[in-house]
Motif scaffolding. Structure first.
Motif, PDB file in Angstrom:
ATOM      1  N   ARG A  67      44.417  39.799  46.761  1.00  0.00           N
ATOM      2  CA  ARG A  67      44.289  41.167  46.268  1.00  0.00           C
ATOM      3  C   ARG A  67      44.554  41.360  44.887  1.00  0.00           C
ATOM      4  O   ARG A  67      44.064  41.883  43.568  1.00  0.00           O
ATOM      5  CB  ARG A  67      44.966  42.162  47.054  1.00  0.00           C
ATOM      6  N   GLN A  69      44.665  38.751  42.586  1.00  0.00           N
ATOM      7  CA  GLN A  69      43.443  38.235  41.652  1.00  0.00           C
ATOM      8  C   GLN A  69      42.395  39.082  41.561  1.00  0.00           C
ATOM      9  O   GLN A  69      41.801  39.236  40.500  1.00  0.00           O
ATOM     10  CB  GLN A  69      43.251  36.809  42.285  1.00  0.00           C
ATOM     11  N   GLU A  70      41.913  39.670  42.765  1.00  0.00           N
ATOM     12  CA  GLU A  70      40.884  40.728  42.385  1.00  0.00           C
ATOM     13  C   GLU A  70      41.217  41.910  41.718  1.00  0.00           C
ATOM     14  O   GLU A  70      40.475  42.378  40.490  1.00  0.00           O
ATOM     15  CB  GLU A  70      40.492  41.194  43.930  1.00  0.00           C
ATOM     16  N   ASN A  71      42.414  42.468  41.437  1.00  0.00           N
ATOM     17  CA  ASN A  71      42.843  43.444  40.863  1.00  0.00           C
ATOM     18  C   ASN A  71      42.785  42.988  39.367  1.00  0.00           C
ATOM     19  O   ASN A  71      42.656  43.845  38.495  1.00  0.00           O
ATOM     20  CB  ASN A  71      44.099  44.086  40.957  1.00  0.00           C
ATOM     21  N   ARG A  73      40.768  40.605  37.847  1.00  0.00           N
ATOM     22  CA  ARG A  73      39.652  40.325  37.452  1.00  0.00           C
ATOM     23  C   ARG A  73      38.987  41.674  37.186  1.00  0.00           C
ATOM     24  O   ARG A  73      38.006  42.117  36.338  1.00  0.00           O
ATOM     25  CB  ARG A  73      38.576  39.812  38.688  1.00  0.00           C
ATOM     26  N   ARG A  74      39.225  42.937  38.105  1.00  0.00           N
ATOM     27  CA  ARG A  74      38.818  44.359  37.731  1.00  0.00           C
ATOM     28  C   ARG A  74      39.427  44.927  36.456  1.00  0.00           C
ATOM     29  O   ARG A  74      38.630  45.781  35.926  1.00  0.00           O
ATOM     30  CB  ARG A  74      38.765  45.516  39.210  1.00  0.00           C
ATOM     31  N   ARG A  75      40.450  44.586  36.055  1.00  0.00           N
ATOM     32  CA  ARG A  75      41.111  45.382  35.049  1.00  0.00           C
ATOM     33  C   ARG A  75      40.568  44.856  33.688  1.00  0.00           C
ATOM     34  O   ARG A  75      40.222  43.636  33.545  1.00  0.00           O
ATOM     35  CB  ARG A  75      42.638  45.335  35.330  1.00  0.00           C
ATOM     36  N   ARG A  78      39.141  48.925  28.211  1.00  0.00           N
ATOM     37  CA  ARG A  78      38.302  50.340  28.429  1.00  0.00           C
ATOM     38  C   ARG A  78      37.503  50.433  27.082  1.00  0.00           C
ATOM     39  O   ARG A  78      37.831  50.196  25.681  1.00  0.00           O
ATOM     40  CB  ARG A  78      39.057  51.605  28.509  1.00  0.00           C
TER      41      ARG A  78
END
Length: 82
Positions: A67, A69-71, A73-75, A78
């Motif tokens: 989780r 690592q997924e977070n 990647r998403r961030r 902006r």
């Protein structure tokens, strides 16, 4: 804790101490972090509010790492509008 993030080894240590029924304050002291950081980590490594045999949050260090690592990647930055 490397660069403000738990390493996989830190997560494994949390899992071992949590399984040995150590309180969050002791785990936090061992890792030199605030207890609220350990609470957030325990929530990150928990699936759907599952409880262990002692009615505490079950913690899975592999799930927490995934989780995390997924977070990451998403961030990102902006996009700004001109």
């Amino acid at each position: 804790m490397i660069g403000g993030y738990f390493s996989p080894a830190d997560r494994q240590q949390i899992a071992e101490m949590w399984a040995a029924y150590q309180p969050v304050s002791v785990i936090a002291c061992a890792l030199m972090v605030d207890p609220s950081t350990v609470h957030r980590e325990l929530k990150l490594g928990n699936e759907n509010g599952e409880l262990d045999e002692n009615k505490r949050l079950a913690y899975n260090p592999e799930l927490a790492q995934l989780r995390f690592q997924e977070n990451l990647r998403r961030r990102g930055r902006r996009k700004t509008t001109k």
